[in-house]
Design a protein around this motif. Sequence first.
Motif, PDB file in Angstrom:
ATOM      1  N   GLY A  34       0.809  -1.223   0.000  1.00  0.00           N
ATOM      2  CA  GLY A  34       0.000   0.000   0.000  1.00  0.00           C
ATOM      3  C   GLY A  34       0.834   1.261   0.000  1.00  0.00           C
ATOM      4  N   ASN A  35       2.156   1.091   0.022  1.00  0.00           N
ATOM      5  CA  ASN A  35       3.080   2.235  -0.023  1.00  0.00           C
ATOM      6  C   ASN A  35       4.451   1.725  -0.485  1.00  0.00           C
ATOM      7  OD1 ASN A  35       3.982   0.839   2.200  1.00  0.00           O
ATOM      8  ND2 ASN A  35       3.701   2.490   3.647  1.00  0.00           N
ATOM      9  N   LEU A  36       5.393   2.633  -0.570  1.00  0.00           N
ATOM     10  CA  LEU A  36       6.758   2.226  -0.920  1.00  0.00           C
ATOM     11  C   LEU A  36       7.479   1.735   0.323  1.00  0.00           C
ATOM     12  CD1 LEU A  36       8.031   5.025  -3.351  1.00  0.00           C
ATOM     13  CD2 LEU A  36       7.133   2.768  -3.918  1.00  0.00           C
ATOM     14  N   THR A  37       8.394   0.819   0.135  1.00  0.00           N
ATOM     15  CA  THR A  37       9.263   0.405   1.236  1.00  0.00           C
ATOM     16  C   THR A  37      10.273   1.526   1.485  1.00  0.00           C
ATOM     17  OG1 THR A  37      10.896  -0.595  -0.240  1.00  0.00           O
ATOM     18  CG2 THR A  37       9.074  -2.025   0.533  1.00  0.00           C
ATOM     19  N   PRO A  38      10.891   1.570   2.656  1.00  0.00           N
ATOM     20  CA  PRO A  38      11.923   2.595   2.887  1.00  0.00           C
ATOM     21  C   PRO A  38      13.051   2.531   1.846  1.00  0.00           C
ATOM     22  CG  PRO A  38      11.248   1.660   4.970  1.00  0.00           C
ATOM     23  CD  PRO A  38      10.575   0.836   3.892  1.00  0.00           C
ATOM     24  N   PHE A  39      13.427   1.332   1.421  1.00  0.00           N
ATOM     25  CA  PHE A  39      14.462   1.192   0.400  1.00  0.00           C
ATOM     26  C   PHE A  39      14.035   1.869  -0.895  1.00  0.00           C
ATOM     27  CE2 PHE A  39      16.013  -1.210  -3.321  1.00  0.00           C
ATOM     28  CZ  PHE A  39      17.372  -0.917  -3.226  1.00  0.00           C
ATOM     29  N   LEU A  40      12.807   1.611  -1.345  1.00  0.00           N
ATOM     30  CA  LEU A  40      12.321   2.209  -2.590  1.00  0.00           C
ATOM     31  C   LEU A  40      12.128   3.717  -2.449  1.00  0.00           C
ATOM     32  CD1 LEU A  40       9.850  -0.524  -3.857  1.00  0.00           C
ATOM     33  CD2 LEU A  40      12.064   0.105  -4.838  1.00  0.00           C
ATOM     34  N   ALA A  41      11.721   4.158  -1.277  1.00  0.00           N
ATOM     35  CA  ALA A  41      11.585   5.603  -1.049  1.00  0.00           C
ATOM     36  C   ALA A  41      12.952   6.279  -1.158  1.00  0.00           C
ATOM     37  CB  ALA A  41      10.970   5.870   0.321  1.00  0.00           C
ATOM     38  N   ALA A  42      13.976   5.635  -0.580  1.00  0.00           N
ATOM     39  CA  ALA A  42      15.334   6.182  -0.687  1.00  0.00           C
ATOM     40  C   ALA A  42      15.797   6.168  -2.135  1.00  0.00           C
ATOM     41  CB  ALA A  42      16.291   5.385   0.203  1.00  0.00           C
ATOM     42  N   TRP A  43      15.516   5.079  -2.846  1.00  0.00           N
ATOM     43  CA  TRP A  43      15.878   4.964  -4.269  1.00  0.00           C
ATOM     44  C   TRP A  43      15.225   6.091  -5.050  1.00  0.00           C
ATOM     45  CZ3 TRP A  43      15.498  -0.356  -7.217  1.00  0.00           C
ATOM     46  CH2 TRP A  43      15.966  -0.207  -8.520  1.00  0.00           C
ATOM     47  N   SER A  44      13.962   6.358  -4.776  1.00  0.00           N
ATOM     48  CA  SER A  44      13.236   7.430  -5.453  1.00  0.00           C
ATOM     49  C   SER A  44      13.903   8.784  -5.211  1.00  0.00           C
ATOM     50  CB  SER A  44      11.788   7.464  -4.946  1.00  0.00           C
ATOM     51  OG  SER A  44      11.114   8.591  -5.419  1.00  0.00           O
ATOM     52  N   GLY A  45      14.238   9.051  -3.964  1.00  0.00           N
ATOM     53  CA  GLY A  45      14.888  10.323  -3.623  1.00  0.00           C
ATOM     54  C   GLY A  45      16.252  10.475  -4.272  1.00  0.00           C
ATOM     55  N   VAL A  46      17.041   9.409  -4.237  1.00  0.00           N
ATOM     56  CA  VAL A  46      18.369   9.447  -4.851  1.00  0.00           C
ATOM     57  C   VAL A  46      18.250   9.645  -6.359  1.00  0.00           C
ATOM     58  CG1 VAL A  46      20.423   8.053  -5.366  1.00  0.00           C
ATOM     59  CG2 VAL A  46      19.532   8.150  -3.029  1.00  0.00           C
ATOM     60  N   SER A  99       7.175  12.135   5.016  1.00  0.00           N
ATOM     61  CA  SER A  99       7.065  10.730   4.633  1.00  0.00           C
ATOM     62  C   SER A  99       6.064  10.540   3.487  1.00  0.00           C
ATOM     63  CB  SER A  99       6.692   9.856   5.826  1.00  0.00           C
ATOM     64  OG  SER A  99       5.467  10.260   6.381  1.00  0.00           O
ATOM     65  N   ARG A 100       5.149  11.476   3.294  1.00  0.00           N
ATOM     66  CA  ARG A 100       4.227  11.393   2.161  1.00  0.00           C
ATOM     67  C   ARG A 100       4.950  11.705   0.850  1.00  0.00           C
ATOM     68  NH1 ARG A 100       0.236  14.543   5.446  1.00  0.00           N
ATOM     69  NH2 ARG A 100      -1.080  12.957   6.365  1.00  0.00           N
ATOM     70  N   VAL A 101       5.989  12.535   0.914  1.00  0.00           N
ATOM     71  CA  VAL A 101       6.694  12.951  -0.289  1.00  0.00           C
ATOM     72  C   VAL A 101       7.249  11.752  -1.040  1.00  0.00           C
ATOM     73  CG1 VAL A 101       8.697  14.241  -1.160  1.00  0.00           C
ATOM     74  CG2 VAL A 101       7.265  15.230   0.642  1.00  0.00           C
ATOM     75  N   TYR A 102       7.766  10.785  -0.339  1.00  0.00           N
ATOM     76  CA  TYR A 102       8.413   9.644  -0.980  1.00  0.00           C
ATOM     77  C   TYR A 102       7.565   8.375  -0.966  1.00  0.00           C
ATOM     78  CZ  TYR A 102      12.385  12.699  -1.147  1.00  0.00           C
ATOM     79  OH  TYR A 102      13.199  13.754  -1.414  1.00  0.00           O
ATOM     80  N   GLY A 103       6.277   8.515  -0.731  1.00  0.00           N
ATOM     81  CA  GLY A 103       5.384   7.367  -0.828  1.00  0.00           C
ATOM     82  C   GLY A 103       5.413   6.417   0.350  1.00  0.00           C
ATOM     83  N   LEU A 104       5.959   6.856   1.487  1.00  0.00           N
ATOM     84  CA  LEU A 104       6.000   5.990   2.661  1.00  0.00           C
ATOM     85  C   LEU A 104       4.677   5.999   3.414  1.00  0.00           C
ATOM     86  CD1 LEU A 104       9.538   6.918   3.994  1.00  0.00           C
ATOM     87  CD2 LEU A 104       8.833   4.717   3.044  1.00  0.00           C
ATOM     88  N   LYS A 105       3.897   7.048   3.214  1.00  0.00           N
ATOM     89  CA  LYS A 105       2.650   7.215   3.945  1.00  0.00           C
ATOM     90  C   LYS A 105       1.547   7.553   2.941  1.00  0.00           C
ATOM     91  CE  LYS A 105       1.457   9.607   8.222  1.00  0.00           C
ATOM     92  NZ  LYS A 105       1.902  10.718   9.064  1.00  0.00           N
ATOM     93  N   GLU A 106       0.519   6.743   2.905  1.00  0.00           N
ATOM     94  CA  GLU A 106      -0.596   6.932   1.970  1.00  0.00           C
ATOM     95  C   GLU A 106      -1.887   7.027   2.772  1.00  0.00           C
ATOM     96  OE1 GLU A 106      -0.371   7.065  -1.446  1.00  0.00           O
ATOM     97  OE2 GLU A 106       1.792   6.846  -1.414  1.00  0.00           O
ATOM     98  N   ASP A 107      -1.963   7.978   3.682  1.00  0.00           N
ATOM     99  CA  ASP A 107      -3.106   8.048   4.584  1.00  0.00           C
ATOM    100  C   ASP A 107      -4.120   9.137   4.244  1.00  0.00           C
ATOM    101  OD1 ASP A 107      -1.396  10.145   5.193  1.00  0.00           O
ATOM    102  OD2 ASP A 107      -1.808  10.055   7.345  1.00  0.00           O
ATOM    103  N   ALA A 108      -3.812   9.981   3.260  1.00  0.00           N
ATOM    104  CA  ALA A 108      -4.734  11.072   2.924  1.00  0.00           C
ATOM    105  C   ALA A 108      -4.550  11.465   1.470  1.00  0.00           C
ATOM    106  CB  ALA A 108      -4.470  12.275   3.825  1.00  0.00           C
ATOM    107  N   LEU A 109      -5.668  11.778   0.829  1.00  0.00           N
ATOM    108  CA  LEU A 109      -5.630  12.316  -0.525  1.00  0.00           C
ATOM    109  C   LEU A 109      -5.453  13.822  -0.389  1.00  0.00           C
ATOM    110  CD1 LEU A 109      -5.949  11.912  -3.569  1.00  0.00           C
ATOM    111  CD2 LEU A 109      -8.420  12.173  -3.252  1.00  0.00           C
ATOM    112  N   ILE A 110      -4.327  14.326  -0.842  1.00  0.00           N
ATOM    113  CA  ILE A 110      -4.023  15.752  -0.705  1.00  0.00           C
ATOM    114  C   ILE A 110      -4.650  16.496  -1.878  1.00  0.00           C
ATOM    115  CG2 ILE A 110      -2.176  17.453  -0.426  1.00  0.00           C
ATOM    116  CD1 ILE A 110      -2.285  15.263   1.786  1.00  0.00           C
ATOM    117  N   THR A 111      -5.580  17.393  -1.573  1.00  0.00           N
ATOM    118  CA  THR A 111      -6.285  18.147  -2.622  1.00  0.00           C
ATOM    119  C   THR A 111      -6.326  19.637  -2.322  1.00  0.00           C
ATOM    120  OG1 THR A 111      -8.421  17.779  -1.538  1.00  0.00           O
ATOM    121  CG2 THR A 111      -7.743  16.159  -3.208  1.00  0.00           C
ATOM    122  N   HIS A 112      -5.527  20.084  -1.373  1.00  0.00           N
ATOM    123  CA  HIS A 112      -5.528  21.512  -1.020  1.00  0.00           C
ATOM    124  C   HIS A 112      -4.197  22.146  -1.447  1.00  0.00           C
ATOM    125  CE1 HIS A 112      -3.650  19.417   2.367  1.00  0.00           C
ATOM    126  NE2 HIS A 112      -2.924  20.504   2.527  1.00  0.00           N
ATOM    127  N   GLY A 113      -4.106  23.454  -1.272  1.00  0.00           N
ATOM    128  CA  GLY A 113      -2.888  24.168  -1.638  1.00  0.00           C
ATOM    129  C   GLY A 113      -2.636  24.062  -3.131  1.00  0.00           C
TER     130      GLY A 113
END
Length: 186
Positions: A34-46, A99-113
């Motif tokens: 349901g989200n990225l693993t920490p390894f994949l989140a780090a890979w994404s950032g790098v 943690s939402r930036v890199y897909g580690l947390k998928e708890d809310a649909l961001i629709t503001h700002g």
Amino acid sequence: MIHAEPFLIGLMLLNGCLSIPFGILAKRSFTKNGNLTPFLAAWSGVAMHGHALMTFAIAWVNRGTLYTPQTWTVISGLLVLGVGAYIIYLGRKAYGDQSRVYGLKEDALITHGIYTRSRNPQYFGYGVMFLGAAIASGSMLAFVFVAVFALMVHVGITKVEEPHLAQVFGQPYLDYKQTVGRYFTL
């Protein structure tokens, strides 16, 4: 002695090639966890920040190959780069949690700002930022890297992220897709 331009091109090609297994693994991780693993989140950032650094470096090393930078092109490019950086900032601010930036947390649909104008402001911002570097430098390769980045991001969004968000958030996400553009809505 390493020649900077071929070295940077090689790194960019390697980064691009590594996006293929990343996309496959990200899709699997989203399906399984349901989200990225920490390894994949780090890979994404790098990968993302590495692409940024390589784009800026190639813009510098390859400057003037499309046109000779003039004061007005440098200023215009830096302004475009600044707008891109600001769009990224607004996207991260709207997330409210790193943690939402890199897909580690998928708890809310961001629709503001900024998300009222773009479903993918950070990707859009990076593309604008890279375009600014290309404009400022007059680098043909930097413009090519902007196009490659845009293509890779588009494929990743349409093949991995959007199906995942539709699965996680259902109808609210589908409704959101109908009102806000993938990259930018006026």
